[in-house]
Design a protein around this motif. Structure first.
Motif, PDB file in Angstrom:
ATOM      1  N   UNK A   5      44.689  11.295   7.658  1.00  0.00           N
ATOM      2  CA  UNK A   5      43.588  11.022   8.285  1.00  0.00           C
ATOM      3  C   UNK A   5      43.178   9.667   9.150  1.00  0.00           C
ATOM      4  N   UNK A  25      39.210  14.556  -8.932  1.00  0.00           N
ATOM      5  CA  UNK A  25      39.316  12.839  -8.598  1.00  0.00           C
ATOM      6  C   UNK A  25      40.178  12.515  -7.302  1.00  0.00           C
ATOM      7  N   UNK A  27      40.572  15.048  -5.022  1.00  0.00           N
ATOM      8  CA  UNK A  27      39.292  15.977  -4.614  1.00  0.00           C
ATOM      9  C   UNK A  27      38.796  15.121  -3.226  1.00  0.00           C
ATOM     10  N   UNK A  28      37.644  14.065  -4.625  1.00  0.00           N
ATOM     11  CA  UNK A  28      36.409  13.585  -4.039  1.00  0.00           C
ATOM     12  C   UNK A  28      37.283  12.573  -3.736  1.00  0.00           C
ATOM     13  N   UNK A  30      39.670  11.940  -1.704  1.00  0.00           N
ATOM     14  CA  UNK A  30      39.993  12.125   0.030  1.00  0.00           C
ATOM     15  C   UNK A  30      38.954  13.052   0.373  1.00  0.00           C
ATOM     16  N   UNK A  31      38.441  13.763  -0.174  1.00  0.00           N
ATOM     17  CA  UNK A  31      36.991  13.632   0.788  1.00  0.00           C
ATOM     18  C   UNK A  31      36.266  12.505   1.857  1.00  0.00           C
ATOM     19  N   UNK A  32      36.703  11.584   0.673  1.00  0.00           N
ATOM     20  CA  UNK A  32      36.103  10.473   0.653  1.00  0.00           C
ATOM     21  C   UNK A  32      36.819   9.552   1.786  1.00  0.00           C
ATOM     22  N   UNK A  33      38.075  10.713   2.053  1.00  0.00           N
ATOM     23  CA  UNK A  33      39.092   9.121   3.184  1.00  0.00           C
ATOM     24  C   UNK A  33      39.512   8.194   2.346  1.00  0.00           C
ATOM     25  N   UNK A 115      30.403   8.062 -10.063  1.00  0.00           N
ATOM     26  CA  UNK A 115      29.302   8.890  -9.131  1.00  0.00           C
ATOM     27  C   UNK A 115      30.518   8.685  -7.846  1.00  0.00           C
ATOM     28  N   UNK A 116      30.374   9.034  -6.690  1.00  0.00           N
ATOM     29  CA  UNK A 116      31.095   8.728  -5.521  1.00  0.00           C
ATOM     30  C   UNK A 116      30.881   7.800  -5.182  1.00  0.00           C
ATOM     31  N   UNK A 118      29.624   5.319  -6.442  1.00  0.00           N
ATOM     32  CA  UNK A 118      30.865   4.032  -7.898  1.00  0.00           C
ATOM     33  C   UNK A 118      32.038   3.420  -7.621  1.00  0.00           C
TER      34      UNK A 118
ATOM     35  N   UNK B 297      33.388  14.194 -10.610  1.00  0.00           N
ATOM     36  CA  UNK B 297      34.788  14.805  -9.458  1.00  0.00           C
ATOM     37  C   UNK B 297      34.952  15.608  -8.179  1.00  0.00           C
ATOM     38  N   UNK B 301      33.483  16.012  -4.537  1.00  0.00           N
ATOM     39  CA  UNK B 301      33.929  15.796  -3.117  1.00  0.00           C
ATOM     40  C   UNK B 301      33.609  16.958  -2.439  1.00  0.00           C
ATOM     41  N   UNK B 304      30.789  15.984  -0.245  1.00  0.00           N
ATOM     42  CA  UNK B 304      31.294  14.597   0.509  1.00  0.00           C
ATOM     43  C   UNK B 304      31.294  15.487   1.680  1.00  0.00           C
ATOM     44  N   UNK B 308      30.175  16.298   5.546  1.00  0.00           N
ATOM     45  CA  UNK B 308      30.673  15.956   6.565  1.00  0.00           C
ATOM     46  C   UNK B 308      30.186  17.403   7.849  1.00  0.00           C
ATOM     47  N   UNK B 325      25.946  16.420 -10.793  1.00  0.00           N
ATOM     48  CA  UNK B 325      26.090  15.037 -11.381  1.00  0.00           C
ATOM     49  C   UNK B 325      25.783  14.221 -13.019  1.00  0.00           C
ATOM     50  N   UNK B 329      26.736  13.181 -16.088  1.00  0.00           N
ATOM     51  CA  UNK B 329      26.540  11.569 -17.068  1.00  0.00           C
ATOM     52  C   UNK B 329      25.920  11.533 -18.286  1.00  0.00           C
TER      53      UNK B 329
END
Lengths: 213, 507
Positions: A5, A25, A27-28, A30-33, A115-116, A118, B297, B301, B304, B308, B325, B329
């Motif tokens: 990307x 993870x 997916x997370x 990837x979504x977070x670039x 979390x995202x 962290x 996660x 995702x 996020x 966007x 989330x 936790x």
């Protein structure tokens, strides 16, 4: 995971034996670039190592896996002269393992689940900082030793206990005080060391060789 | 009809009777002095008439301990018209004792005053002595019964107490006199208290022996209501009616010992359970943490991605995902706390005699184990001395190994269990060997890992706990297949001296 990307922050090599974790993870991140490549074992990662572009990359690895474990993977990479920043994932509360990983050269550790914020904070630091910073005393942020000097002897003891992975209760028993007292000490240590997170405190402890290893 | 009066011929007739009867007859004056002493009395006592006449009986014929009694009988006889009867000893001239049963009668003169006291005796010494012997046998028996450390109680067919030994008094807190004739069920708590009569009836009707001639442990009740465990043995005999003899042994002390053993066992089991739970919790924490990590996660995702997309609905959804989330936790935190709580306690080490520890553990391990056909060999190195250890934990390991060994030999034709100890400069070794099925190649690698088991219904926890315990003792635990049949497990612990020094250094 081949489509890069535009805003990609870097490569993440994700090694975890659990398929759901890999998927989640990945997916997370990837979504977070991030650009994520997944491996289901340390062995698989090692065999693919030479074909990977490691220019701006970080290894995100679970320390507890069947076969070659996270710590051993770190050592093998070191032996092969591979310079790759490494963030380890540990079970929630497995501080001794985290400390060992950090001493082994990991730049950070993440307690699962994370979390995202962290995970992105840990990965970004690993991607931007030269790897040696965590372990090379001459390149330590100058305020770390200064902060350490502010600790009282008792606080220093508690600090050692914490990074040894002892619980408040255990430290309390060893030092013959109440667990509540240890909590207070713990809070003061965080303040004096100016640590944002427990992970950072552990990083400091390892870099400053607080526990004398 | 009155018999015709006899002419006495100046007392000749009376005198003749007096002298010819074969039984001692003595006539006393009102003061107790002898006025007549017949031939039979002479023969019996060895005293002549001349030696006797004029003397008071209690001054020479009566044994010392009976003088008072005889004098009071004399006074009584003198004061009444009715004959009195009395049994007492006579002391013969040569010092022997005779037992005489007397009939005494007062004879008055014409003025109504006491003139004489006529005493006619029967020598019952021989009959008496048989009775004495009998009662001596009885008192001999009684003394045995009373000296018996076991309480002895006899009851009749109605369940009524016939005899109650000294130990029974001691044991139950009742005096003999309190309970003779009472129903024996006062010595038992419910339900036996109410059912005891039925027990006897059932036995009398059916003749089926439920308890007779076999010892069994029962609960008995003391006078103060305390109950205590007792071993009861009953036999019966017939003496006119059927008599049941109960031998009751208070085994409180024994039970206390057993209980102590039991509580050690419980402690061990508890330690085992906590260890097992800690081990399970660690595994669960890991297993459960993985899907939680994946879920957190994925939620991250989605969050996020929605960010966007920049749509109004997405903005509403994002805080909900954050909540999801944080709940994940929280779940993870709960697991962590559980694991922390159950985490193996720090070992509490002190010096213990190795052989004793092993011996005790062996005894406990074999309680209730299916040990049929198992031959046990122990080979304890003498003078092995002490080692630093958490006794309960080490025993838990040993017990675990022994139970495994016994289990492994279930199908074996030869069942030989060998438990040994040995010592060298650096470590103490405890070995448990069996002639069982051995360890499969597949199991060998994972033997000490949690949830690895080849046993049906096994949790696969025992050996992983054992290893963590031995690790905590800076020791080693290993298993090998023996060249012959079966496997051998070995525990190595650092020797006491070494560990002492280490502890000292640590301060």
């Amino acid at each position: 995971m081949t489509t890069l990307q535009q805003t990609v922050k870097g490569d993440v090599f994700l090694v975890d034996d659990d398929v759901a974790v890999r998927r989640g993870v990945a997916a997370l991140l990837t979504a977070a670039d991030y650009h994520v490549t997944v491996f289901k074992s340390a062995e698989e990662f090692l065999s693919a190592l030479n074909s990977l572009d490691r220019a701006r990359a970080v290894l995100l690895v679970d320390v507890c896996m069947p076969g070659i474990q996270g710590l051993e993977l770190q050592e093998r990479l070191k032996e092969q002269g591979v310079e790759l920043p490494c963030v380890v994932m540990t079970a929630h509360g497995d501080i001794p393992m985290a400390v060992r990983a950090m001493r082994n050269g990991a730049t950070d550790f993440l307690e699962k689940p994370f979390t995202v914020d962290e995970v992105t904070a840990a990965l970004d630091r690993a991607l931007t900082l030269p790897q040696e910073i965590a372990i090379a005393p001459h390149r330590l942020p100058a305020e770390w030793p200064e902060n350490l000097a502010k600790l009282t002897p008792r606080e220093l003891e508690v600090f050692r206990g914490i990074v040894d992975g002892a619980t408040n209760k255990e430290i309390a028993r060893t030092l013959d005080v109440s667990p509540r007292t240890i909590e207070v000490h713990r809070h003061k240590i965080m303040l004096k060391m100016n640590a944002d997170s427990f992970a950072e405190l552990v990083r400091m402890a390892v870099a400053l060789n607080v526990d004398g290893h | 009809m009155r018999p015709p009066e006899l002419e006495d011929f100046d007392g000749t007739l009376t005198e003749q009777i007096l002298q010819t009867v074969d039984t001692p007859v003595v006539i006393l004056g009102p003061d107790g002095a002898i006025v007549r002493f017949n031939e039979a009395s002479e023969r019996l006592t060895g005293y002549s008439i001349d030696e006797a006449i004029g003397r008071k009986v209690w001054n020479f014929l009566i044994v010392d301990e009976e003088i008072d009694a005889v004098r009071s009988v004399f006074e009584k006889t003198r004061g009444e018209d009715t004959p009195t009867h009395f049994t007492n000893y006579w002391k013969t001239k040569d010092g022997r004792r005779r037992v005489l049963e007397w009939s005494n009668k007062t004879i008055h003169n014409d003025e109504g005053e006491v003139a004489y006291i006529l005493a006619t005796g029967v020598d019952i010494t021989e009959t008496q002595s048989t009775e004495f012997e009998l009662s001596e046998t009885q008192s001999y028996l009684q003394s045995i019964i009373d000296a018996s450390p076991v309480a002895i109680i006899t009851i009749n067919e109605q369940g009524l107490i016939q005899s109650f030994s000294s130990e029974a008094e001691e044991c139950f807190g009742y005096m003999k006199a309190d309970v003779i004739g009472s129903n024996v069920n006062i010595l038992m708590p419910e339900p036996d208290h109410s059912l005891h009569n039925q027990y006897i009836d059932a036995y009398l009707k059916t003749g089926k022996k439920r308890i007779i001639n076999r010892a069994r442990t029962v609960i008995a009740k003391r006078r103060n209501g305390d109950i205590f465990p007792a071993v009861l043995h009953i036999t019966e005999f017939t003496d006119g009616e059927r008599i049941f003899v109960g031998f009751v042994e208070d085994v409180t002390q024994q039970k206390t010992l057993e209980r102590r053993l039991e509580s050690t066992q419980l402690q061990l089991q508890h330690a085992g359970r906590i260890g097992a739970m800690g081990e399970i919790a660690t595994s669960i924490a890991h297993e459960l943490n993985q899907p939680l990590t994946a879920a957190a996660s994925l939620a991250g995702a989605v969050s996020l991605t929605l960010k966007k997309a920049d749509c109004p609905a997405c903005k509403d959804a994002m805080p909900l995902l954050d909540d999801a989330v944080s709940e994940i936790r929280r779940a993870s935190e709960i697991i962590r706390q559980m694991r922390e709580f159950l985490r193996k306690r720090k070992t509490a080490k002190s010096l213990h005699n190795v052989n004793k520890v092993v011996e005790e553990a062996s005894a406990i391990a074999l309680i209730g184990a299916q040990t049929e056909g198992v031959k046990l060999t122990t080979d304890f190195e003498s003078g092995i001395g002490e080692a630093q250890m958490d006794r309960i934990q080490i025993q838990q390991v040993i017990i675990n190994l022994i139970r495994n060994a016994v289990d492994a030999m279930k199908e074996s034709s030869e069942k030989r269990l060998t438990i040994s100890t040995a010592k060298n400069a650096d470590f103490i070794e405890i070995r448990v060997e069996d002639t069982g099925s051995g360890i499969t190649a597949e199991m060998e690698k994972r033997l000490f890992e949690p949830f690895a088991t080849s046993k049906k219904g096994g949790m696969g926890i025992g050996l992983s706990i054992s290893r963590s315990i031995i690790d905590a003792h800076q020791g080693e635990i290993a298993a090998i297949n023996k060249e012959s049949l079966g496997s051998m497990f070995s525990i190595k612990l650092p020797t006491g001296n070494y560990d002492d020094a280490a502890t000292d250094r640590k301060g």
